[in-house]
Write an enzyme that holds these catalytic residues in place. Structure first.
Site, short mmCIF file in Angstrom:
data_model
loop_
_atom_site.label_atom_id
_atom_site.label_comp_id
_atom_site.label_asym_id
_atom_site.label_seq_id
_atom_site.Cartn_x
_atom_site.Cartn_y
_atom_site.Cartn_z
N ASP A 34 0.82 -1.22 0.00
CA ASP A 34 0.00 0.00 0.00
C ASP A 34 0.86 1.27 0.00
OD1 ASP A 34 1.07 -0.11 2.49
OD2 ASP A 34 -0.82 -0.01 3.60
N ARG A 93 11.28 27.00 3.98
CA ARG A 93 10.83 28.28 3.42
C ARG A 93 9.39 28.60 3.80
NH1 ARG A 93 12.62 27.74 -2.63
NH2 ARG A 93 12.20 25.56 -2.17
N LYS A 189 16.09 42.12 -4.78
CA LYS A 189 15.09 41.23 -5.35
C LYS A 189 13.76 41.37 -4.63
CE LYS A 189 14.49 36.63 -4.12
NZ LYS A 189 14.93 35.24 -3.92
N SER A 219 15.98 26.82 -6.59
CA SER A 219 14.81 25.94 -6.68
C SER A 219 14.21 26.00 -8.09
CB SER A 219 13.80 26.36 -5.61
OG SER A 219 12.66 25.56 -5.68
N THR A 220 13.38 27.00 -8.36
CA THR A 220 12.85 27.13 -9.74
C THR A 220 13.90 27.77 -10.64
OG1 THR A 220 11.99 29.35 -9.36
CG2 THR A 220 10.52 27.51 -8.85
C1 R5P Z 1 14.84 32.90 -0.97
O1 R5P Z 1 14.82 33.78 -0.12
C2 R5P Z 1 15.97 31.92 -1.11
O2 R5P Z 1 17.12 32.38 -0.46
C3 R5P Z 1 16.27 31.65 -2.55
O3 R5P Z 1 16.64 32.85 -3.19
C4 R5P Z 1 15.08 31.07 -3.24
O4 R5P Z 1 14.52 30.04 -2.50
C5 R5P Z 1 15.46 30.60 -4.63
O5 R5P Z 1 14.33 30.12 -5.23
P1 R5P Z 1 14.13 30.14 -6.81
O6 R5P Z 1 15.29 29.39 -7.40
O7 R5P Z 1 12.82 29.43 -6.99
O8 R5P Z 1 14.08 31.57 -7.23
#
Ligand code: R5P
Length: 291
Positions: A34, A93, A189, A219-220
């Site tokens: 499962d 996060r 940013k 991340s992205t």
């Molecule tokens: C945000 O404050 C983190 O320090 C990174 O800048 C963020 O998580 C990066 O995420 P992404 O690659 O999605 O822009």
């Protein structure tokens, strides 16, 4: 002392065990029909200091439950001490209630891990140091930034500027730059949505210079892509990116490279093809110090 390798951190756990000169234990892991997780530690744990190494990266929920099972089992089998090493700390996060009614996920994750019974915990470049205050056990946030700096110092970079991806990451850039006396600064940013960021073209002294964008996580890739756009406009010579945690969702690495970033340098807190720097030395040092 023994090192128990969680499935998300096999390579890093092996490096830690090698540096500590102690056995590496690979748990038996499988799925019940499962899909529930099964964990077995196939070695005597009684009386040992067991170091459980497991990042809670994607698939975060599965890796988290495996971590909790390993910690609880090691304790239950009579380990004299259990140290949780969570090189990448997932859910970090979501550390605030950004919208009414939201879960402060990382707080719940801290409770879950602590209840699984470790005596202490180590992590690396967690998103906000403050998260550590959720733990009643000794919990330490280590930094891999000096290791990234040492790696960069070996590359043939000219007139280097280390740039934090945002103001919050400035102390990280400072630690990287300190390894070879480079200049450092930050980009301005603002995050529009979870996948869209806006980087303001703050005037930077980057023309004809090599630049490294430093962040805790990619991340992205949105943050680095926007930063690279600004730096290209300001005629930076070579753009690199360095991060501790190469999360790289979907085609993020491709996007980052397409934006003009020549190379990404990351650590092995998450195993990825950009993981050219090991976080093992800072973890081993903390374990030896008795953390
Ligand atoms: C945000 O404050 C983190 O320090 C990174 O800048 C963020 O998580 C990066 O995420 P992404 O690659 O999605 O822009």
């Amino acid at each position: 002392m023994i090192v128990i390798a969680g499935s998300a951190s096999n390579k890093l756990a092996a490096r830690i065990a090698k540096a500590l000169g102690c056995p590496l234990v690979k748990p038996q892991l499988k799925r019940f029909p499962d899909c529930e997780s099964y964990v077995r530690i196939p070695r005597e744990v009684k009386g040992q200091h067991a170091i459980v190494v497991q990042s809670t990266c994607t698939p975060a929920n599965e890796n988290l439950i495996e971590l909790c099972f390993l910690l609880d089992t090691a304790k239950d089998l009579g380990a004299k001490r259990v140290t949780a090493v969570v090189p990448y700390f997932g859910y970090a996060r979501q550390d605030k209630r950004f919208e009414p009614g939201e879960a402060i996920s990382v707080r719940t994750v801290c409770k879950l891990i602590e209840r699984a019974g470790p005596d202490d915990l180590l992590t690396v470049d967690i998103h906000e140091d403050e998260i550590m205050t959720n733990f009643a056990i000794p919990a330490f946030n280590l930094s891999a930034m000096p290791l990234l700096g040492q790696h960069l110092a070996k590359l043939k970079l000219r007139s280097l500027v280390v740039l934090a991806a945002d103001q919050g990451a400035l102390p990280r850039a400072k630690r990287v730059a300190a390894e070879f006396g480079a200049d450092y600064d930050y980009l301005e940013k603002s995050r529009l949505t979870s996948t869209k960021v806006l980087t303001k073209p703050k005037r930077l002294d980057v023309a004809k210079r090599d630049v490294v964008i430093v962040d805790d996580i990619i991340s992205t890739g949105g943050t680095v892509v926007e930063a690279a756009k600004v730096l290209r406009k300001q005629r930076a010579r070579t753009i690199l990116a360095a991060c501790t945690h190469p999360v790289f969702v979907g085609n993020a690495l491709k996007r980052v490279l397409a934006a003009g970033v020549r190379k990404v340098i990351a650590t092995d807190t998450i195993e990825h093809r950009t993981s050219v720097v090991s976080a093992a030395p800072v973890i081993v040092e903390a374990i030896r110090r008795g953390a």
